[in-house]
Design a protein around this motif. Sequence first.
Motif, PDB file in Angstrom:
ATOM      1  N   TYR A  66       0.820  -1.222   0.000  1.00 10.47           N
ATOM      2  CA  TYR A  66       0.000   0.000   0.000  1.00 10.47           C
ATOM      3  C   TYR A  66       0.851   1.269   0.000  1.00 10.47           C
ATOM      4  O   TYR A  66       0.575   2.221   0.727  1.00 10.47           O
ATOM      5  CB  TYR A  66      -0.946   0.001   1.202  1.00 10.47           C
ATOM      6  CG  TYR A  66      -1.870  -1.189   1.268  1.00 10.47           C
ATOM      7  CD1 TYR A  66      -2.698  -1.517   0.204  1.00 10.47           C
ATOM      8  CD2 TYR A  66      -1.915  -1.996   2.408  1.00 10.47           C
ATOM      9  CE1 TYR A  66      -3.552  -2.616   0.261  1.00 10.47           C
ATOM     10  CE2 TYR A  66      -2.769  -3.087   2.473  1.00 10.47           C
ATOM     11  CZ  TYR A  66      -3.575  -3.391   1.400  1.00 10.47           C
ATOM     12  OH  TYR A  66      -4.433  -4.485   1.467  1.00 10.47           O
ATOM     13  N   GLU A  82      -3.049   3.655   9.105  1.00  9.92           N
ATOM     14  CA  GLU A  82      -4.395   3.467   8.548  1.00  9.92           C
ATOM     15  C   GLU A  82      -5.114   4.793   8.321  1.00  9.92           C
ATOM     16  O   GLU A  82      -4.878   5.782   9.021  1.00  9.92           O
ATOM     17  CB  GLU A  82      -5.234   2.606   9.500  1.00  9.92           C
ATOM     18  CG  GLU A  82      -4.677   1.214   9.729  1.00  9.92           C
ATOM     19  CD  GLU A  82      -5.474   0.427  10.763  1.00  9.92           C
ATOM     20  OE1 GLU A  82      -6.318   1.049  11.457  1.00  9.92           O
ATOM     21  OE2 GLU A  82      -5.247  -0.781  10.880  1.00  9.92           O
ATOM     22  N   THR A  85     -11.707   5.562  10.043  1.00  8.01           N
ATOM     23  CA  THR A  85     -13.037   5.301   9.476  1.00  8.01           C
ATOM     24  C   THR A  85     -13.826   6.587   9.281  1.00  8.01           C
ATOM     25  O   THR A  85     -14.668   6.660   8.374  1.00  8.01           O
ATOM     26  CB  THR A  85     -13.838   4.323  10.359  1.00  8.01           C
ATOM     27  OG1 THR A  85     -13.826   4.781  11.716  1.00  8.01           O
ATOM     28  CG2 THR A  85     -13.252   2.926  10.286  1.00  8.01           C
ATOM     29  N   LEU A  88     -12.978   7.585   5.913  1.00  8.59           N
ATOM     30  CA  LEU A  88     -13.634   6.679   4.969  1.00  8.59           C
ATOM     31  C   LEU A  88     -15.091   7.079   4.770  1.00  8.59           C
ATOM     32  O   LEU A  88     -15.598   7.109   3.637  1.00  8.59           O
ATOM     33  CB  LEU A  88     -13.567   5.239   5.467  1.00  8.59           C
ATOM     34  CG  LEU A  88     -12.199   4.595   5.668  1.00  8.59           C
ATOM     35  CD1 LEU A  88     -12.365   3.160   6.158  1.00  8.59           C
ATOM     36  CD2 LEU A  88     -11.392   4.626   4.396  1.00  8.59           C
ATOM     37  N   ILE A 105     -11.981  -0.834  -0.945  1.00  8.48           N
ATOM     38  CA  ILE A 105     -11.349  -0.553   0.342  1.00  8.48           C
ATOM     39  C   ILE A 105     -10.429  -1.710   0.707  1.00  8.48           C
ATOM     40  O   ILE A 105     -10.826  -2.881   0.641  1.00  8.48           O
ATOM     41  CB  ILE A 105     -12.403  -0.324   1.445  1.00  8.48           C
ATOM     42  CG1 ILE A 105     -13.153   0.987   1.174  1.00  8.48           C
ATOM     43  CG2 ILE A 105     -11.756  -0.289   2.826  1.00  8.48           C
ATOM     44  CD1 ILE A 105     -14.180   1.334   2.223  1.00  8.48           C
ATOM     45  N   TYR A 106      -9.211  -1.364   1.104  1.00 12.58           N
ATOM     46  CA  TYR A 106      -8.198  -2.357   1.453  1.00 12.58           C
ATOM     47  C   TYR A 106      -7.784  -2.165   2.909  1.00 12.58           C
ATOM     48  O   TYR A 106      -7.428  -1.053   3.314  1.00 12.58           O
ATOM     49  CB  TYR A 106      -6.958  -2.198   0.572  1.00 12.58           C
ATOM     50  CG  TYR A 106      -7.189  -2.410  -0.904  1.00 12.58           C
ATOM     51  CD1 TYR A 106      -6.817  -3.595  -1.521  1.00 12.58           C
ATOM     52  CD2 TYR A 106      -7.750  -1.406  -1.688  1.00 12.58           C
ATOM     53  CE1 TYR A 106      -7.009  -3.793  -2.881  1.00 12.58           C
ATOM     54  CE2 TYR A 106      -7.945  -1.585  -3.057  1.00 12.58           C
ATOM     55  CZ  TYR A 106      -7.573  -2.781  -3.642  1.00 12.58           C
ATOM     56  OH  TYR A 106      -7.759  -2.966  -4.986  1.00 12.58           O
ATOM     57  N   ALA A 107      -7.817  -3.239   3.672  1.00 12.73           N
ATOM     58  CA  ALA A 107      -7.400  -3.210   5.075  1.00 12.73           C
ATOM     59  C   ALA A 107      -6.591  -4.471   5.360  1.00 12.73           C
ATOM     60  O   ALA A 107      -7.130  -5.585   5.296  1.00 12.73           O
ATOM     61  CB  ALA A 107      -8.607  -3.132   6.005  1.00 12.73           C
ATOM     62  N   TRP A 111      -9.876  -7.028   0.889  1.00 16.22           N
ATOM     63  CA  TRP A 111     -10.220  -6.134  -0.221  1.00 16.22           C
ATOM     64  C   TRP A 111     -11.734  -6.187  -0.401  1.00 16.22           C
ATOM     65  O   TRP A 111     -12.286  -7.246  -0.675  1.00 16.22           O
ATOM     66  CB  TRP A 111      -9.474  -6.577  -1.475  1.00 16.22           C
ATOM     67  CG  TRP A 111      -9.867  -5.903  -2.754  1.00 16.22           C
ATOM     68  CD1 TRP A 111     -10.408  -4.657  -2.916  1.00 16.22           C
ATOM     69  CD2 TRP A 111      -9.729  -6.450  -4.069  1.00 16.22           C
ATOM     70  NE1 TRP A 111     -10.617  -4.399  -4.244  1.00 16.22           N
ATOM     71  CE2 TRP A 111     -10.208  -5.467  -4.967  1.00 16.22           C
ATOM     72  CE3 TRP A 111      -9.244  -7.662  -4.564  1.00 16.22           C
ATOM     73  CZ2 TRP A 111     -10.216  -5.685  -6.357  1.00 16.22           C
ATOM     74  CZ3 TRP A 111      -9.261  -7.868  -5.929  1.00 16.22           C
ATOM     75  CH2 TRP A 111      -9.730  -6.890  -6.821  1.00 16.22           C
ATOM     76  N   LEU A 143     -15.246  -2.298   9.657  1.00 13.64           N
ATOM     77  CA  LEU A 143     -13.956  -1.813  10.140  1.00 13.64           C
ATOM     78  C   LEU A 143     -14.124  -0.942  11.383  1.00 13.64           C
ATOM     79  O   LEU A 143     -13.335  -1.027  12.329  1.00 13.64           O
ATOM     80  CB  LEU A 143     -13.246  -1.019   9.038  1.00 13.64           C
ATOM     81  CG  LEU A 143     -12.783  -1.821   7.812  1.00 13.64           C
ATOM     82  CD1 LEU A 143     -12.222  -0.885   6.757  1.00 13.64           C
ATOM     83  CD2 LEU A 143     -11.740  -2.862   8.198  1.00 13.64           C
ATOM     84  N   ALA A 150      -8.512   1.738   7.167  1.00 14.62           N
ATOM     85  CA  ALA A 150      -8.125   1.133   5.895  1.00 14.62           C
ATOM     86  C   ALA A 150      -6.705   1.549   5.551  1.00 14.62           C
ATOM     87  O   ALA A 150      -6.256   2.644   5.916  1.00 14.62           O
ATOM     88  CB  ALA A 150      -9.073   1.568   4.786  1.00 14.62           C
ATOM     89  N   HIS A 151      -5.989   0.679   4.849  1.00 16.15           N
ATOM     90  CA  HIS A 151      -4.644   1.017   4.397  1.00 16.15           C
ATOM     91  C   HIS A 151      -4.660   1.701   3.030  1.00 16.15           C
ATOM     92  O   HIS A 151      -3.718   2.430   2.692  1.00 16.15           O
ATOM     93  CB  HIS A 151      -3.773  -0.233   4.332  1.00 16.15           C
ATOM     94  CG  HIS A 151      -3.410  -0.754   5.679  1.00 16.15           C
ATOM     95  ND1 HIS A 151      -4.003  -1.871   6.232  1.00 16.15           N
ATOM     96  CD2 HIS A 151      -2.537  -0.288   6.613  1.00 16.15           C
ATOM     97  CE1 HIS A 151      -3.489  -2.080   7.441  1.00 16.15           C
ATOM     98  NE2 HIS A 151      -2.608  -1.140   7.691  1.00 16.15           N
ATOM     99  N   ILE A 153      -7.595   3.178  -0.229  1.00 13.17           N
ATOM    100  CA  ILE A 153      -8.875   3.264  -0.928  1.00 13.17           C
ATOM    101  C   ILE A 153      -8.540   3.422  -2.409  1.00 13.17           C
ATOM    102  O   ILE A 153      -7.572   4.108  -2.764  1.00 13.17           O
ATOM    103  CB  ILE A 153      -9.699   4.477  -0.464  1.00 13.17           C
ATOM    104  CG1 ILE A 153      -9.848   4.493   1.054  1.00 13.17           C
ATOM    105  CG2 ILE A 153     -11.070   4.491  -1.128  1.00 13.17           C
ATOM    106  CD1 ILE A 153     -10.307   5.823   1.589  1.00 13.17           C
TER     107      ILE A 153
END
Length: 268
Positions: A66, A82, A85, A88, A105-107, A111, A143, A150-151, A153
């Motif tokens: 990321y 991160e 939220t 986000l 969204i990647y965490a 994915w 999340l 998230a790491h 978007i």
Amino acid sequence: MNFKYLFTDIDGTLLSTGNDVSEMTISEINRIKHRVQTILVSARMPSAITYLQKRLGIEGLPIICYNGALIMEGNKVIDSTEIPTATLEALYDITKDRKDIHLGIYAEDEWYVEKHSARIEKEKFNTQVSPTFMPISEAIAKLKYQNRGAHKIMTMASEEASKAIYPILQAHFSDSLHLYRSNATLIEIADKRISKLTAIKDLLKGQHASLEQVIAFGDNYNDVEMLEAVGFGVAVANAREEAKAVADAITDHHKEHGVAKAIAKYIP
């Protein structure tokens, strides 16, 4: 040149095809791996990087995911930055009514996307990873419940829609987020505190090593800072002009095994 570390971008740099490395690249990295650590540094998620580590025979070494937001060594998280939220939710509020813009969204190694599309299928093929399908609002709520952010978007849109939304997102989030157009239809978003270079510095600090001991390879805007700062930066022939301008050398196109050829030349 006495390098101890090799950091390389993946897409458009290391890969000779959409999702794999060439036998020539594997051979060159295996030739030097006992004296030079090869560390993959990418906008990709962990599992989209570790399969390439296995192909290259460098399992167990750290990976930078990321664009620097997540650093891992095996299953261990070394560092994590991160996107909260609340951010986000604010970004989702801006895009949710735009039917021509879709979010991913990647965490860590998750994915989330809402539905199938040609873009998602291409991403699955290129990264060898499949997403979890759910409404983005639910993914954010999940999340938030887990007290996680998230790491990365990613916005996926037509070229016209991507061009239109970019300045709007910049106006709202430029103080806290990096917004990077990786191509005409994708915008990749991460916390502004991180970059590939910040992650490299973190790893080297733990090894008591310096940037002068690093050779790095890249092709895109998010590689410019890295290529300029390390001891020897190499841009592939297909790189953005901005990357070529700061590089110490330019090697062949990624489809013509540019990284492997540069390794052979500069790490004999």
